[in-house]
Design a protein around this motif. Structure first.
Motif, PDB file in Angstrom:
ATOM      1  N   ARG A   1     -24.353  45.545 -67.566  1.00  9.77           N
ATOM      2  CA  ARG A   1     -24.827  45.329 -68.927  1.00  9.77           C
ATOM      3  C   ARG A   1     -25.193  46.638 -69.616  1.00  9.77           C
ATOM      4  N   ASP A   2     -25.785  47.579 -68.883  1.00  2.00           N
ATOM      5  CA  ASP A   2     -26.157  48.873 -69.457  1.00  2.00           C
ATOM      6  C   ASP A   2     -24.926  49.660 -69.910  1.00  2.00           C
ATOM      7  N   LEU A   3     -23.887  49.643 -69.073  1.00  2.00           N
ATOM      8  CA  LEU A   3     -22.646  50.333 -69.422  1.00  2.00           C
ATOM      9  C   LEU A   3     -21.975  49.655 -70.613  1.00  2.00           C
ATOM     10  N   ALA A   4     -22.037  48.328 -70.637  1.00  2.00           N
ATOM     11  CA  ALA A   4     -21.432  47.589 -71.754  1.00  2.00           C
ATOM     12  C   ALA A   4     -22.085  47.984 -73.071  1.00  2.00           C
ATOM     13  N   TYR A   5     -23.402  48.125 -73.058  1.00  2.00           N
ATOM     14  CA  TYR A   5     -24.119  48.529 -74.278  1.00  2.00           C
ATOM     15  C   TYR A   5     -23.683  49.927 -74.706  1.00  2.00           C
ATOM     16  N   GLU A   6     -23.580  50.853 -73.753  1.00  2.25           N
ATOM     17  CA  GLU A   6     -23.149  52.222 -74.076  1.00  2.25           C
ATOM     18  C   GLU A   6     -21.754  52.232 -74.696  1.00  2.25           C
ATOM     19  N   LEU A   7     -20.873  51.408 -74.156  1.00  2.00           N
ATOM     20  CA  LEU A   7     -19.501  51.375 -74.660  1.00  2.00           C
ATOM     21  C   LEU A   7     -19.437  50.765 -76.064  1.00  2.00           C
ATOM     22  N   ALA A   8     -20.216  49.690 -76.290  1.00  2.00           N
ATOM     23  CA  ALA A   8     -20.268  49.106 -77.629  1.00  2.00           C
ATOM     24  C   ALA A   8     -20.837  50.105 -78.622  1.00  2.00           C
ATOM     25  N   HIS A   9     -21.823  50.878 -78.175  1.00  2.00           N
ATOM     26  CA  HIS A   9     -22.425  51.888 -79.046  1.00  2.00           C
ATOM     27  C   HIS A   9     -21.420  53.000 -79.335  1.00  2.00           C
ATOM     28  N   SER A  10     -20.637  53.369 -78.331  1.00  2.00           N
ATOM     29  CA  SER A  10     -19.595  54.375 -78.540  1.00  2.00           C
ATOM     30  C   SER A  10     -18.579  53.894 -79.573  1.00  2.00           C
ATOM     31  N   ALA A  11     -18.200  52.624 -79.477  1.00  2.00           N
ATOM     32  CA  ALA A  11     -17.263  52.051 -80.449  1.00  2.00           C
ATOM     33  C   ALA A  11     -17.863  52.082 -81.852  1.00  2.00           C
ATOM     34  N   HIS A  12     -19.156  51.771 -81.947  1.00  2.00           N
ATOM     35  CA  HIS A  12     -19.830  51.772 -83.254  1.00  2.00           C
ATOM     36  C   HIS A  12     -19.884  53.175 -83.850  1.00  2.00           C
ATOM     37  N   LEU A  13     -20.152  54.176 -83.025  1.00  2.00           N
ATOM     38  CA  LEU A  13     -20.211  55.550 -83.528  1.00  2.00           C
ATOM     39  C   LEU A  13     -18.855  55.996 -84.071  1.00  2.00           C
ATOM     40  N   LYS A  14     -17.781  55.529 -83.444  1.00  2.00           N
ATOM     41  CA  LYS A  14     -16.440  55.925 -83.885  1.00  2.00           C
ATOM     42  C   LYS A  14     -16.006  55.161 -85.138  1.00  2.00           C
TER      43      LYS A  14
ATOM     44  N   LEU B   1     -23.794  44.594 -79.775  1.00  2.00           N
ATOM     45  CA  LEU B   1     -25.020  45.397 -79.774  1.00  2.00           C
ATOM     46  C   LEU B   1     -26.223  44.533 -80.139  1.00  2.00           C
ATOM     47  N   ALA B   2     -26.063  43.668 -81.140  1.00  2.00           N
ATOM     48  CA  ALA B   2     -27.159  42.774 -81.538  1.00  2.00           C
ATOM     49  C   ALA B   2     -27.494  41.803 -80.415  1.00  2.00           C
ATOM     50  N   ALA B   3     -26.475  41.175 -79.829  1.00  2.00           N
ATOM     51  CA  ALA B   3     -26.709  40.172 -78.786  1.00  2.00           C
ATOM     52  C   ALA B   3     -27.336  40.793 -77.539  1.00  2.00           C
ATOM     53  N   LEU B   4     -26.837  41.955 -77.114  1.00  2.00           N
ATOM     54  CA  LEU B   4     -27.373  42.596 -75.906  1.00  2.00           C
ATOM     55  C   LEU B   4     -28.786  43.108 -76.130  1.00  2.00           C
ATOM     56  N   SER B   5     -29.085  43.594 -77.342  1.00  2.00           N
ATOM     57  CA  SER B   5     -30.452  44.049 -77.640  1.00  2.00           C
ATOM     58  C   SER B   5     -31.435  42.883 -77.571  1.00  2.00           C
ATOM     59  N   LEU B   6     -31.060  41.746 -78.126  1.00  4.31           N
ATOM     60  CA  LEU B   6     -31.929  40.561 -78.055  1.00  4.31           C
ATOM     61  C   LEU B   6     -32.119  40.115 -76.615  1.00  4.31           C
ATOM     62  N   LEU B   7     -31.046  40.150 -75.839  1.00  2.00           N
ATOM     63  CA  LEU B   7     -31.107  39.708 -74.445  1.00  2.00           C
ATOM     64  C   LEU B   7     -32.076  40.563 -73.636  1.00  2.00           C
ATOM     65  N   ASP B   8     -32.185  41.847 -73.989  1.00  4.25           N
ATOM     66  CA  ASP B   8     -33.082  42.761 -73.273  1.00  4.25           C
ATOM     67  C   ASP B   8     -34.430  42.930 -73.973  1.00  4.25           C
ATOM     68  N   ASN B   9     -34.737  42.016 -74.923  1.00  5.04           N
ATOM     69  CA  ASN B   9     -36.029  42.007 -75.626  1.00  5.04           C
ATOM     70  C   ASN B   9     -36.275  43.273 -76.449  1.00  5.04           C
ATOM     71  N   ARG B  10     -35.213  43.900 -76.921  1.00  3.28           N
ATOM     72  CA  ARG B  10     -35.358  45.058 -77.807  1.00  3.28           C
ATOM     73  C   ARG B  10     -35.182  44.549 -79.243  1.00  3.28           C
ATOM     74  N   PHE B  11     -36.221  43.902 -79.731  1.00  8.19           N
ATOM     75  CA  PHE B  11     -36.099  43.143 -80.972  1.00  8.19           C
ATOM     76  C   PHE B  11     -35.930  44.030 -82.216  1.00  8.19           C
ATOM     77  N   GLU B  12     -36.646  45.150 -82.278  1.00  6.83           N
ATOM     78  CA  GLU B  12     -36.507  46.033 -83.440  1.00  6.83           C
ATOM     79  C   GLU B  12     -35.077  46.602 -83.501  1.00  6.83           C
ATOM     80  N   GLU B  13     -34.593  46.975 -82.336  1.00  8.64           N
ATOM     81  CA  GLU B  13     -33.229  47.493 -82.262  1.00  8.64           C
ATOM     82  C   GLU B  13     -32.222  46.420 -82.669  1.00  8.64           C
ATOM     83  N   ALA B  14     -32.455  45.200 -82.177  1.00  7.04           N
ATOM     84  CA  ALA B  14     -31.565  44.087 -82.517  1.00  7.04           C
ATOM     85  C   ALA B  14     -31.566  43.835 -84.016  1.00  7.04           C
ATOM     86  N   GLU B  15     -32.727  43.929 -84.632  1.00  9.88           N
ATOM     87  CA  GLU B  15     -32.818  43.693 -86.071  1.00  9.88           C
ATOM     88  C   GLU B  15     -32.020  44.746 -86.848  1.00  9.88           C
TER      89      GLU B  15
END
Length: 538
Positions: A457-470, A481-495
């Motif tokens: 899951r951590d690698l998946a988030y990094e890869l999605a973030h890499s795609a977003h940066l590009k 990114l939104a779904a994984l942030s919510l799943l890991d209770n990172r609510f501000e990031e998810a928002e």
């Protein structure tokens, strides 16, 4: 003129009656009984001529609509084609069963014999008068390729959807076994990158051509590779030229430790090759033709802009009438896939059209890894045919086992089958192969999905973030990114991700991440959506 007598052809031990087509002077068709068939409508006659001259005698409905009714909306051209097919069957009378159609394609049943006639009898299909510019382009290409070859027998590239040519030469012979290996790897990457971007023929000195031929008129471009070893270091160079007139375009050098394993997996080597390839169509503003137009349109498909996507489709449509290797049909199928998945178009007709183009690409794309790989993705995601999609992806990889689109399709097929480990391996290989492509973020995202399947899951988030940066407005990356942030209770990031997503999808709400219809299929399939529902309440 064909003789009006019945002809027979052996088919599977049986005698089959031949339908005969005369293409010069008065266009005419002789039925299997030797009698002339009176087909009166111009577009009806054009349809029969096109089918008779097509390998396999089959075309997709969408291709015929674009050829003969390119100035009409899809609903109008579809209705016009239906009427024309009805008129043809009426004219064929007792032989009406030789015209076969379903919801995606139209075909003439073999055997068919073509009488090409002679140049003295006049141009091909001279009395078929269809003013549609797409048909006129197709007809001009037919006349040039057939009659032009008869008159001139030219060498080299011809107009139309023929492959443009580039020669690759080696400036200095490599020394050690290790140096020969990495040099061969560099040349293979260069050839594969060139071929993965469109219909281009690559010739390598020593493999069918002499180095002296590289600057001749048979080749539009020339790439010169240099590879030396010094003090345990590998120094590689590429210089790119445009021929006729000879003009320097680009050069670059790369220095790496001579470590075979590292060089074969190093993304910077792929990126170095990609910059050389990009120079061919970016640095030389005079480079034109099918290859450049396909590249321009393909890049628009991945911009995340609906208007650019539709413009790309119009470019592909303009190139398609002379498409002989399935590339433009495959891209039009992929445009349909993008409409359905990226922009949420819910239209059965769009699905049918995408599958129709994919089928057309399969029929004409034998030997074309790009066309077969794109058709595989549409078959998997729109048609839902996992076994067929897997077969097409494997076929694409057989044509070119380093083609990034083929590897992407293999990864998708593996993930859909639940083999996430294989999916991850194919995705990683594809990601390396696509490093130089401007839309490489798509491969980041596919690797993200496969990583989720193997529990990373951590690698998946990094890869999605890499795609977003590009590509900041790439929706699949924002969704995950939104779904994984919510799943890991990172609510501000998810928002934060949800706000960005809402700018692209004004109707988006947080609770849609728990919906069965929201396009996060892998997240749902591996049980993460249920896990999210258990830890988070909108």
């Amino acid at each position: 003129m064909l003789a009006a007598t019945p002809k027979l052809e052996k088919r599977g031990g049986l005698q089959a009656l031949v339908m005969q087509f005369g293409l010069r002077g008065k266009f005419h068709i002789l039925g299997p009984d030797g009698a002339e068939l009176a087909v009166s409508g111009q577009k009806e006659r054009a349809i029969l001529a096109v089918l008779a001259l097509t390998d396999g005698h089959v075309r997709s409905r969408s291709w015929l609509q674009d050829l003969l009714w390119s100035d009409r909306f899809p609903e109008q051209s579809s209705a016009s084609l239906r009427r024309a097919l009805s008129n043809i069957r009426r004219a064929l009378g007792a032989h009406r069963d030789r015209l076969v159609s379903d919801r995606t394609s139209v075909a003439l049943e073999a055997p068919i014999e073509i009488d090409w006639g002679t140049l003295e009898e006049g141009p091909l299909l001279a009395d078929i008068r269809v003013s549609d510019p797409a048909f006129q382009t197709w007809l001009q290409g037919l006349r040039y390729h057939h009659d032009g070859e008869v008159r001139r027998k030219p060498r080299g590239k011809q107009p139309g959807n023929e492959a443009e040519r580039i020669a690759i030469t080696l400036a200095s012979p490599p020394g050690s076994e290790e140096l020969r290996f990495v040099t061969r790897h560099l040349i293979d990457l260069l050839a594969q990158d060139l071929k993965s971007r469109g219909p281009i023929e690559v010739a390598i000195a020593g493999e069918g051509i002499d180095p002296e031929e590289a600057t001749g008129r048979d080749f539009i471009w020339h790439a010169e590779v240099d590879s030396i070893e010094t003090a345990g270091q590998w120094i590689a160079g590429i210089r790119v030229f445009r021929n006729h007139p000879r003009r320097y375009l680009w050069s670059g050098r790369l220095r790496r430790a001579l470590d075979l394993d590292h060089i074969c997996s190093d993304l910077s080597v792929t990126d170095f090759v990609g910059r050389a390839v990009t120079s061919i169509h970016a640095a030389d503003r005079e480079a034109t033709g099918v290859y450049r137009n396909l590249l321009t349109a393909a890049q628009k498909v991945f911009l995340g802009d609906r208007d650019e996507l539709e413009l790309a489709d119009r470019i592909f449509a303009g190139l398609e009438p002379e498409d002989r290797n399935g590339t433009t049909a495959a891209w039009r199928a992929y445009v349909g896939l993008t409409r359905l998945l990226e922009y949420g178009v819910d239209d059965p007709e769009q699905s049918d059209m995408a599958l129709s183009f994919a089928q057309d690409a399969q029929q004409r794309g034998v030997g074309n890894a790009l066309a077969m790989a794109l058709a595989a993705q549409v078959t998997l995601k729109v048609g839902g045919e996992v076994e067929r999609g897997q077969y097409l992806a494997e076929l694409a990889a057989r044509y070119d086992d380093r083609n990034p689109y083929a590897l992407h399709a293999l990864s998708q097929a593996s993930v859909l089958r639940g083999d996430y480990l294989a999916g991850y391996k194919f995705a990683e290989d594809g990601r390396r192969a696509s490093a130089s492509l401007p839309h490489g973020y798509c491969w980041d995202m596919q690797t993200c999905l496969a990583a989720l399947g193997i529990g990373r899951r951590d690698l998946a988030y990094e890869l999605a973030h890499s795609a977003h940066l590009k590509m900041a407005h790439y929706r699949p990356a924002l969704r995950y990114l939104a779904a994984l942030s919510l799943l890991d209770n990172r609510f501000e990031e998810a928002e934060r991700w949800c706000r960005k997503l809402r700018r692209l999808e004004p109707q988006f709400r947080h609770d849609m991440l728990l919906s069965e219809s929201y396009p996060i299929d892998t997240f749902r399939k591996i049980g993460l959506q249920s896990e999210l529902a258990s830890v988070w309440t909108p």
